[in-house]
Design an enzyme around this catalytic site. Sequence first.
Site, PDB file in Angstrom:
ATOM      1  N   ASP A   1      33.312  41.450  42.329  1.00  0.00           N
ATOM      2  CA  ASP A   1      33.420  41.157  43.760  1.00  0.00           C
ATOM      3  C   ASP A   1      33.074  42.331  44.662  1.00  0.00           C
ATOM      4  OD1 ASP A   1      36.384  42.353  44.976  1.00  0.00           O
ATOM      5  OD2 ASP A   1      36.028  42.427  42.834  1.00  0.00           O
TER       6      ASP A   1
ATOM      7  N   ASP B   1      40.715  42.316  39.532  1.00  0.00           N
ATOM      8  CA  ASP B   1      41.241  42.329  40.906  1.00  0.00           C
ATOM      9  C   ASP B   1      40.146  42.000  41.916  1.00  0.00           C
ATOM     10  OD1 ASP B   1      43.649  43.178  39.819  1.00  0.00           O
ATOM     11  OD2 ASP B   1      43.241  45.295  40.181  1.00  0.00           O
TER      12      ASP B   1
ATOM     13  N   ASP C   1      35.298  41.326  36.096  1.00  0.00           N
ATOM     14  CA  ASP C   1      36.269  42.187  36.765  1.00  0.00           C
ATOM     15  C   ASP C   1      37.535  41.353  36.963  1.00  0.00           C
ATOM     16  OD1 ASP C   1      37.239  44.423  38.412  1.00  0.00           O
ATOM     17  OD2 ASP C   1      36.888  43.063  40.100  1.00  0.00           O
TER      18      ASP C   1
END
Length: 220
Positions: free
Chosen positions: A168, A11, A9
């Site tokens: 995250d 961001d 990922d």
Amino acid sequence: MQHTALIFDLDGTLIDSAPAIHAVSNAVLTARGYSALSLEEIRGYVGKGAPHLVRCLLSTAGEDPEGALFQPLYNELVARYETDVAGNTLYPGVRAALERLAAMGCALAITTNKPRAPAVAAMRHVGLDDLFTVVLGGDSLKTRKPDPEMLHEAQRLLGRPRALYLGDSEIDAESAQNASMPFLLYTEGYRKVPVHELHHAISFNDYDMLPGIVEGFQWP
């Protein structure tokens, strides 16, 4: 490591983009006479793609999230995304860890719900654009995460028989689970729930740990 794809990922995982997204969001809101929002509010909208972000902005402004303002606001936000990149910063240790992983023979990809052009612009700004052979954005396929298609397509393009997914957030954990892919959770990003509530194989809070985690990963 020659057989391993690492799919990241963007961001909240490799870059702290919330300040940049905050600035862009407030620019498009205040240009139309709406009130600016706090960084914490904007951070809570990150992760599900630009359309979701725009709908959240419109709802917060008291407007219909599916109404006539959606498309012009979306167009303005995406256009600014590609140029207003100053608020994007790398998390500590990211570049060195990625270089080590590449030297180990891992193939690297990005899968982000952010539109691809703004994602590449942010990566270029922080100096990551040379490390990834595959970058898939929220507009690259017909679906977005947590649908597993993006993760499967990244692995297919990298041509490796096994893959780890690194992210995250709740969306990332769900994406990995839907793709039947082991999930490594970076704990310093934008998740909203405790670590133990997210399905993951291993969690880490320091990128210096990542090459060792990948090298020693016990495949099912």
